[in-house]
Design an enzyme around this catalytic site. Sequence first.
Site, PDB file in Angstrom:
ATOM      1  CG  LEU A 139      -1.778   1.216   1.299  1.00 60.29           C
ATOM      2  CD1 LEU A 139      -2.695   1.446  -0.008  1.00 60.29           C
ATOM      3  CD2 LEU A 139      -2.473   1.393   2.663  1.00 60.29           C
TER       4      LEU A 139
ATOM      5  CG  PHE B 142       1.009   0.064  -5.726  1.00 57.98           C
ATOM      6  CD1 PHE B 142       1.282   0.257  -6.993  1.00 57.98           C
ATOM      7  CD2 PHE B 142       1.374  -1.134  -5.080  1.00 57.98           C
ATOM      8  CE1 PHE B 142       1.974  -0.537  -7.768  1.00 57.98           C
ATOM      9  CE2 PHE B 142       1.899  -1.950  -5.838  1.00 57.98           C
ATOM     10  CZ  PHE B 142       2.184  -1.709  -7.202  1.00 57.98           C
ATOM     11  CD  GLU B 143      -2.882   5.244  -1.712  1.00 57.67           C
ATOM     12  OE1 GLU B 143      -2.617   6.371  -2.146  1.00 57.67           O
ATOM     13  OE2 GLU B 143      -4.092   4.967  -1.923  1.00 57.67           O
ATOM     14  CB  SER B 144       3.335   7.833  -0.781  1.00 54.69           C
ATOM     15  OG  SER B 144       4.103   6.803   0.070  1.00 54.69           O
TER      16      SER B 144
END
Length: 145
Positions: A50, A53-55
């Site tokens: 996560l 893929f978020e930051s």
Amino acid sequence: MKASVVLALLGYLMVPSGAAVLGRCMVAKRLQEGGLSGYEGYSLENWVCLAYFESKFNPEAVYENVRDAYVGFGLFQIRNTNWCDNGKNLCHVSCSDLLNPNLKKTIECAKKIVKGKEGMGAWPAWTLNCRYSDTLERWLDGCKL
């Protein structure tokens, strides 16, 4: 001529703005220390996936989504509309606190989010990239935890 050479040299000496980006294993270690491994049934690999893929592992990332009218903050791109002080503030935290590389406030807020009915599905990036992945173990490859 001399001025352009000096400016070119100075450009090579400047520290890149992405200095806050953490390594994959450092992210895994901090998330584990923060108690996310197995939290609400989600493995540490899910959390690291996560974060990527978020930051892209940047705890200082800020993304403004004009179309959907929100701003995402930090490692998990926690949205201001519900979770920090620019919105409903369900995490009781300032949005700027979610940009701290120590990740303490980010982890506390993520725990509140994942306890909701959607679980990690609250993050579309997790649903799209991590949820049904059969290679999650790669996120911890080589990490000494």
